[in-house]
Design an enzyme around this catalytic site. Structure first.
Site: not given
Lengths: 342, 374
Positions: B96, B98, B282
């Site tokens: 992930d 972000d 992440d």
């Protein structure tokens, strides 16, 4: 299964089938209690265990893995197999552990030499085959290095605490980790120890061999003297935990990883969920219901019933939660803080 | 909490999307071994659901009109059993990325603070301007810079995956997350079966965390300049060289400086380098082998945009390529102090004003809690 020569059996005696080996040589266990010539092997076995019990590695009569005489090789293997018999007769698990560790480190030396022996392909082949057959790791020689798949490396290295074993500190290329012979062997030390101790544990316990009672008793008393260490605790919290409590008390935000550390630490120290909840009440996003749910989850009283334990110092370092001080004294987990070995 | 009228509107809009665009929802490989889960507006998570095929998945969408739908990256023997009885088999690697984790300077320009106490909306502040409360909910309307910075991280990640970890390009799939970043999947790799602890090590590798000076040529005792890495080296050694030395001609001079500054200063250099060349993923997502991760093709209720496959990342524009809701007009009360762009049109700022806008714009603002239906 590996087919081994006599000298290879001497180097890696744990690969030999004990019962078959004795039968091949035409001996029975009872003869070792009485026969004066075979008694030399018994003495060697005793020596081998004593050295291991003292935390050292037994030095064999082999020179560079070779022996001048066949009977020297034979005695190497006998003494190993007899050592197992003697340990079984004592029934002392401390001896099993120490002996397995010492023998693993001894074998480690040979494996390392065999792997590093650039001129002798058959030796390298044997060592890589042992590693493959015993531990299911495919290693391939590439120039001066041994390469293994990253996933295999991770499976074995994650239990190591030294930073040099982190994947980031290895040469990684195209899905493979490049290792020197000594690191390759070090990677499987624990498995090698486990393999040897499982061999001892799974071996059938023989009945007492007449003539060996004195030796067995001597070993039992040696083992009993290896008293386990005990520890005293100062009761003070380690700096990482103090810091986390500080942050919360100030009403600042402690990241999820920090809350996880704090909660698992306190739970392991015997605090109850009810005692811990108030610590979090100053958090900017405090919600008593959620906090209670999460703490119960960590304590293993709800959900999957898995009890979570406090992360290692290494892990906390990478999460920026470590605030190491002199008092940490090389611990590897915050839970060990303040414990002094006596 | 969102009120009934707004929820009804969002559900109707989502339902229309799911009805018309089911082709965009990709049932993952080995569907029946996955765990599915979903959320409805203002309610908790329903999970431990198993689904046989496309038809069953379609039914889940139409019957429940979920706000968000998730699917495990893990494969189980019994995906609908409780967690400890599922019998975990393996899991795809997931990442992930972000924009909110990238410490971008543009962020404060397009973040709004919604006060939990008095609902006052203001540009990014630490305390509510009206009631001085510190309980603020932050909402960001990511800008082009955020998306571009996230794309750079995706490229960095792909390079490490391919060059260092030996993963084939066709096994790396990049999705826009539906809100502020990208989700990257790796299929059929040697890492399918590795457990959480091992994934955590892989994460540290990818993020360039935990490096020691020795790895990059700096020894504590008797340091030696011949041990320092070079440009043409593979992996982190090569990337380190490019970052720290800059150009080939400066290499020698900088090594001399590093040697003079010593070992502990080198450790600090490594930490700085990590911030620059480490991939900002992440860590918790990649470590978690029991996660249910947003289902490709489903709508992200934080924005009303779709999580969608990016076939050409460079050209990809989420505000055009992931915006699939209809443009039927609807009247809303908007309080959105920041300008944004959807389907190539500019909207806002709106200061507490009633306005009639296309559904996709209304949904975007309602999802961000910056508008309500009149």
């Amino acid at each position: 299964m590996l087919v081994l020569g006599q000298d290879e059996k001497a180097k890696y005696p744990f690969l030999a089938d004990a019962g078959e080996y004795l039968k091949d040589k035409g001996f029975s266990l009872t003869q070792f209690g009485t026969d004066p010539v075979l008694k030399l092997s018994v003495e060697k076995a005793l020596h081998r265990i004593k050295v291991a019990a003292a935390g050292e590695v037994y030095k064999s009569d082999l020179i560079d893995g070779y022996a001048s005489k066949d009977y020297v090789l034979e005695r190497e293997v006998f003494s190993f197999l007899l050592a197992i018999v003697l340990i079984k007769l004592t029934g002392m698990s401390t001896l099993v552990k120490r002996f397995a560790l010492a023998e693993a480190r001894r074998a480690e030396n040979y494996l390392e030499k065999d792997l590093g022996n650039a001129s002798n392909k058959s030796k390298i082949d044997l060592a890589t085959r042992i590693i493959h057959d015993l531990f299911n790791i495919e290693i391939i020689k590439e120039n001066d290095f041994f390469v293994i798949p990253v996933s295999d490396y991770l499976k074995h290295s994650v239990t190591f605490h030294e930073r040099e074993w982190k994947l980031i500190n290895r040469h990684v290329e195209n899905g493979k980790v490049f290792l020197t012979p000594d690191k390759t062997v070090r990677l499987i030390r624990k498995e090698l120890g486990n393999y040897i101790s499982s061999k001892i544990i799974n071996a059938p316990k023989p009945s007492m061999i007449p003539g060996l009672e004195v030796i067995v008793n001597e070993l039992i008393s040696i083992s009993k003297k290896l008293t386990p260490t005990y520890t005293i605790t100062t009761g003070e919290y380690p700096p990482c935990i103090k810091h986390a409590i500080d942050v919360l008390e100030k009403g600042e935000n402690l990241p999820h990883s920090g809350r996880f550390m704090l909660a698992t630490f306190l739970l392991s120290k015997g605090q109850t969920v009810q005692q811990i909840v108030p610590l979090f009440k100053n958090a900017p996003d405090y919600n008593p219901r959620v906090t209670l749910y999460q703490l119960n989850h960590l304590a293993g009283t709800s959900g999957s019933a898995t009890k979570y334990t406090c992360p290692s110092c290494e892990k906390l370092k990478t999460q920026d939660l470590c605030f190491i001080t002199k008092e940490c004294d090389n611990i590897i987990n915050p839970l060990q803080f303040g414990k002094k070995r006596k | 909490m969102m009120n009934e009228i707004n929820i009804k509107f969002l559900e109707d809009s989502f339902k229309k999307y799911y009805f018309n665009h089911f082709d965009l929802i990709t049932t993952p490989e080995r569907t029946s071994e996955r765990e599915f889960g979903y959320q409805k507006f203002n309610s908790g998570m329903f999970r431990h659901i198993s689904i046989k095929d496309d038809k069953e998945l379609h039914l889940l969408f139409i019957q429940n009109v979920p706000s968000d739908v998730y699917c495990s990256n893990a494969y189980y023997s019994f995906p609908n059993s409780p967690m400890n009885e599922k019998d975990w088999k393996e899991a795809d690697l997931i990442f992930d990325i972000d924009a909110k984790d990238l410490n971008l300077s543009c962020r404060k320009n397009h973040t709004v603070s919604i006060c939990n106490e008095c609902n006052e909306i203001s540009k990014d502040v630490n305390r509510c301007l009206k009631c001085n409360s510190s309980k603020l909910e932050k909402k960001s309307l990511p800008c082009k810079n955020c998306i571009n910075a996230s794309k750079i991280e995706v490229d960095k990640l792909s390079n490490v995956l391919m060059d260092d970890l030996g993963i084939d390009k066709e096994n790396i799939h990049v999705y826009f997350s539906g809100n502020e970043g990208f989700h990257v999947y790796v299929f059929n790799s040697q890492f399918q079966k590795i457990i959480s602890k091992e994934r955590s090590e892989l994460v540290d590798y990818i993020m360039f965390r935990g490096a020691i000076p020795e790895t990059f040529g700096m020894k504590k005792f008797k340091p030696n300049r011949s041990l320092f890495p070079d440009f043409n080296q593979k992996g982190w050694n090569g990337r380190f060289s490019k970052q720290v030395f800059g150009s080939k001609s400066r290499r020698s001079k900088i090594i001399s400086e590093l040697l003079v500054n010593g070992y502990s200063s080198f450790q600090k250099t490594l930490d700085d380098v990590s911030e620059k060349i480490g991939v900002k993923i992440d860590p918790n997502v990649t470590m978690d082998v029991h996660r249910i991760f947003r289902l490709p093709g489903s709508i992200n209720s934080k924005s009303g945009l779709t999580k969608i496959l990016c076939t050409d990342l460079t050209k990809f524009d989420p505000y055009k390529d992931a915006c699939f809701l209809n443009d039927d007009s609807v009247e809303i009360l908007a309080n959105c102090p920041i300008e944004f762009k959807l389907k190539n049109k500019k909207f806002g700022p709106y200061i507490n004003e009633k306005i009639t806008l296309p559904t996709y714009v209304a949904v975007y603002m309602i999802c961000k809690k910056l508008a309500t239906l009149v």
